[in-house]
Design an enzyme around this catalytic site. Structure first.
Site, PDB file in Angstrom:
ATOM      1  N   VAL A  84      65.404  77.754  54.379  1.00  0.00           N
ATOM      2  CA  VAL A  84      65.556  78.812  55.282  1.00  0.00           C
ATOM      3  C   VAL A  84      64.620  79.854  55.193  1.00  0.00           C
ATOM      4  O   VAL A  84      64.624  80.875  54.094  1.00  0.00           O
ATOM      5  CB  VAL A  84      66.957  79.550  54.913  1.00  0.00           C
ATOM      6  CG1 VAL A  84      67.337  80.348  56.141  1.00  0.00           C
ATOM      7  CG2 VAL A  84      68.070  78.358  54.811  1.00  0.00           C
ATOM      8  N   HIS A  91      67.283  77.135  49.737  1.00  0.00           N
ATOM      9  CA  HIS A  91      66.212  77.781  49.190  1.00  0.00           C
ATOM     10  C   HIS A  91      65.604  78.775  50.156  1.00  0.00           C
ATOM     11  O   HIS A  91      65.540  78.111  51.308  1.00  0.00           O
ATOM     12  CB  HIS A  91      65.192  77.057  48.512  1.00  0.00           C
ATOM     13  CG  HIS A  91      64.090  76.583  49.328  1.00  0.00           C
ATOM     14  ND1 HIS A  91      63.047  77.317  49.822  1.00  0.00           N
ATOM     15  CD2 HIS A  91      64.216  75.247  49.922  1.00  0.00           C
ATOM     16  CE1 HIS A  91      62.214  76.639  50.575  1.00  0.00           C
ATOM     17  NE2 HIS A  91      62.829  75.358  50.629  1.00  0.00           N
ATOM     18  N   CYS A  92      65.235  79.958  49.937  1.00  0.00           N
ATOM     19  CA  CYS A  92      64.447  80.871  50.960  1.00  0.00           C
ATOM     20  C   CYS A  92      63.201  81.193  50.173  1.00  0.00           C
ATOM     21  O   CYS A  92      62.668  80.308  49.302  1.00  0.00           O
ATOM     22  CB  CYS A  92      65.190  81.946  51.370  1.00  0.00           C
ATOM     23  SG  CYS A  92      65.979  83.050  50.261  1.00  0.00           S
ATOM     24  N   LEU A  93      62.609  82.070  50.315  1.00  0.00           N
ATOM     25  CA  LEU A  93      61.300  82.521  49.639  1.00  0.00           C
ATOM     26  C   LEU A  93      61.596  82.886  48.088  1.00  0.00           C
ATOM     27  O   LEU A  93      61.058  82.239  47.205  1.00  0.00           O
ATOM     28  CB  LEU A  93      60.648  83.689  50.222  1.00  0.00           C
ATOM     29  CG  LEU A  93      59.126  84.290  49.572  1.00  0.00           C
ATOM     30  CD1 LEU A  93      58.322  82.968  49.470  1.00  0.00           C
ATOM     31  CD2 LEU A  93      58.556  85.343  50.234  1.00  0.00           C
TER      32      LEU A  93
END
Length: 208
Positions: free
Chosen positions: A37, A87-89
């Site tokens: 994401v 996960h994202c950043l």
């Protein structure tokens, strides 16, 4: 606990973009599926099953429109014996929002309790204000519908999600009592639960 991905419940992990590309960590945790994401989300590793959601970490971003496909992706992964990394950043806002929405759907807990449970294993998480509003709206108007959809669409869950989230809430309470999370860094803006009025999100009139 901020180094590397963190296990939330059986078959569900939360991490950052580095974790999603760390083959050793992915293998060690038995990860088979990755839910990305972030901006320009795209598959990276050939041997992983992906769901990629392009979304910014902005209060104006409509993330709730992706809840159903995300919940389906995570749940099917777990039912088939896999493990999913969301996960994202940074593994703080976007990915946490998706994980909380999933926990709300597979348990009877509300969004604040589910977020608190996640903080027990990843203390610095904190969806932005807009995402918290969307979680509140999800709780008010959609979560019961999603729970019914999940029961109707899939076999009975073999997981003890309610009990595991309850255990995480107890763990968080113990951490508070021990003073492990009373430092200024943990209480920073990024990990704060904002005071939302009951109908705050609806009143905003946003079509994110």
């Amino acid at each position: 606990m901020g180094n590397g991905m963190n296990k939330v419940i059986d078959g569900l992990y939360l991490g950052n973009i580095r974790d999603s590309e760390n083959r050793d960590s992915l293998s060690r945790n038995g990860i088979t599926h990755i839910l990305s994401v972030c901006n320009n989300a795209k598959p990276v590793l050939e041997d992983m099953t992906y769901l990629c959601i392009n979304a910014a970490d902005a209060s104006s971003q409509n993330l709730s429109q992706h809840f159903k496909e995300s919940i389906r992706f995570i749940h099917e992964c777990r039912l088939n014996g896999g493990a999913c990394l969301v996960h994202c950043l940074a593994g703080v806002s976007r990915s946490t929002t998706v994980v909380v929405a999933y926990l709300m759907t597979v348990t009877s807990y509300g969004w604040q309790e589910c977020l608190t449970a996640v903080k027990a294993v990843r203390s610095f998480v904190g969806p932005n204000y807009g995402f918290q509003q969307q979680l509140q709206e999800f709780q008010m108007k959609q979560v019961s519908e999603y729970q019914a959809w999940l029961r109707a669409s899939y076999r009975s869950s073999p997981f003890k999600d309610q009990e595991q989230v309850e255990a995480l809430l107890s763990l968080f309470a113990e951490q508070q009592q021990q003073g492990q999370q009373n430092d200024p860094e943990w209480m920073s803006q990024g990990s704060r639960i904002y005071p939302l009025s009951y109908n705050q999100y609806s009143a905003s009139g946003s079509n994110r």
